[in-house]
Scaffold this motif. Sequence first.
Motif, PDB file in Angstrom:
ATOM      1  N   ALA A 239      23.432   4.406   6.176  1.00 21.93           N
ATOM      2  CA  ALA A 239      22.839   5.380   5.267  1.00 21.93           C
ATOM      3  C   ALA A 239      21.683   4.757   4.504  1.00 21.93           C
ATOM      4  O   ALA A 239      21.680   3.549   4.230  1.00 21.93           O
ATOM      5  CB  ALA A 239      23.894   5.885   4.295  1.00 21.93           C
ATOM      6  N   SER A 240      20.704   5.592   4.150  1.00 19.03           N
ATOM      7  CA  SER A 240      19.583   5.122   3.344  1.00 19.03           C
ATOM      8  C   SER A 240      18.880   6.320   2.717  1.00 19.03           C
ATOM      9  O   SER A 240      18.870   7.417   3.289  1.00 19.03           O
ATOM     10  CB  SER A 240      18.581   4.312   4.188  1.00 19.03           C
ATOM     11  N   PHE A 241      18.301   6.092   1.549  1.00 17.88           N
ATOM     12  CA  PHE A 241      17.522   7.140   0.910  1.00 17.88           C
ATOM     13  C   PHE A 241      16.227   7.360   1.692  1.00 17.88           C
ATOM     14  O   PHE A 241      15.628   6.412   2.197  1.00 17.88           O
ATOM     15  CB  PHE A 241      17.193   6.761  -0.532  1.00 17.88           C
ATOM     16  N   VAL A 242      15.798   8.610   1.766  1.00 20.32           N
ATOM     17  CA  VAL A 242      14.576   8.955   2.490  1.00 20.32           C
ATOM     18  C   VAL A 242      13.360   8.651   1.610  1.00 20.32           C
ATOM     19  O   VAL A 242      13.310   9.109   0.460  1.00 20.32           O
ATOM     20  CB  VAL A 242      14.573  10.442   2.878  1.00 20.32           C
ATOM     21  N   PRO A 243      12.389   7.896   2.109  1.00 22.84           N
ATOM     22  CA  PRO A 243      11.175   7.656   1.320  1.00 22.84           C
ATOM     23  C   PRO A 243      10.538   8.987   0.924  1.00 22.84           C
ATOM     24  O   PRO A 243      10.390   9.887   1.748  1.00 22.84           O
ATOM     25  CB  PRO A 243      10.277   6.872   2.280  1.00 22.84           C
ATOM     26  N   ASP A 244      10.185   9.121  -0.337  1.00 26.02           N
ATOM     27  CA  ASP A 244       9.590  10.339  -0.897  1.00 26.02           C
ATOM     28  C   ASP A 244      10.542  11.527  -0.873  1.00 26.02           C
ATOM     29  O   ASP A 244      10.130  12.663  -1.132  1.00 26.02           O
ATOM     30  CB  ASP A 244       8.300  10.718  -0.143  1.00 26.02           C
ATOM     31  N   GLY A 245      11.810  11.300  -0.564  1.00 20.27           N
ATOM     32  CA  GLY A 245      12.783  12.382  -0.613  1.00 20.27           C
ATOM     33  C   GLY A 245      13.204  12.677  -2.046  1.00 20.27           C
ATOM     34  O   GLY A 245      13.021  11.863  -2.946  1.00 20.27           O
ATOM     35  N   TYR A 246      13.807  13.834  -2.253  1.00 22.44           N
ATOM     36  CA  TYR A 246      14.230  14.240  -3.590  1.00 22.44           C
ATOM     37  C   TYR A 246      15.578  13.594  -3.930  1.00 22.44           C
ATOM     38  O   TYR A 246      16.523  13.649  -3.135  1.00 22.44           O
ATOM     39  CB  TYR A 246      14.368  15.759  -3.668  1.00 22.44           C
TER      40      TYR A 246
END
Length: 269
Positions: free
Chosen positions: A201-208
């Motif tokens: 899992a990872s946060f999406v770049p420029d995601g909210y």
Amino acid sequence: MSARSKRRRSSFEVEALSERGLTEKQQRILFAVGTVIAVLVGGFGLTAIVSTLGVSQPPAEQGTQADSIGLLHPDEYQAWVSPKLFTPIADRRADAAPLRAEEVFGVKTLTSGKLTLKLAARRLDGACAPVMWGGDVLAKLAGAGCTQAVRGLYLSADRRYIAQYTLFNMASSKAADAFVQEMSTLYRGGGWVRPLESKAASFVPDGYTEASGHAMGHYAGFVWVGRADGQEPAPKDDFVSLILGVRGAEKAIYRRVAAVTGPAAPPAK
């Protein structure tokens, strides 16, 4: 336009340098000397030479959105100071045992309502600075007496949501309160928590994403949540349950309060 004219336009003349009064010959010397020095000292030479000739570089912005280029931070943030419940551990001297990763993130599955979160990664750092980015934030962190930071990254069982919980071991409740409140103005450009790396899992770049800071005695906990696809929450997305679920990691802090205060007295007969 003649071929000769085209060749003249491809000279070393640079508009920014010409505006500062440097002739084409001076510009050629500047670039020649700078190139040699750059090769010798790894590229720093040209900057130094330009500076000595009065061609100043724009100062780097500190504590602004410029710091956050390419680095993740939440879109929304709320801060909460320490409740009275955590008064027994308001000072680290009353709760001196260091944090352990398995203490905070020993439970691999957290549930909240219909939501199930599975631990994807955890990490304990014996220093706090490597866990955050941003000069302004690091300056505040240095004054908080922070000695440890432990992070846990979760992915929901349906792979729809991602969440990270970060816990900082501060010197006092006063320091923890101040830090979570200061992040209210710093989180957009002054700095934020670094995300844990995981193949799962990872946060999406420029995601909210959304976040909150919670002081609990001399600890400061940061919740950071979002959809796994980076989209803004839709009406069916339950971020409240998501936040409550990942805060299950805070049970370790409640256990520390109990360790300081001792077992509850039995009810009077």
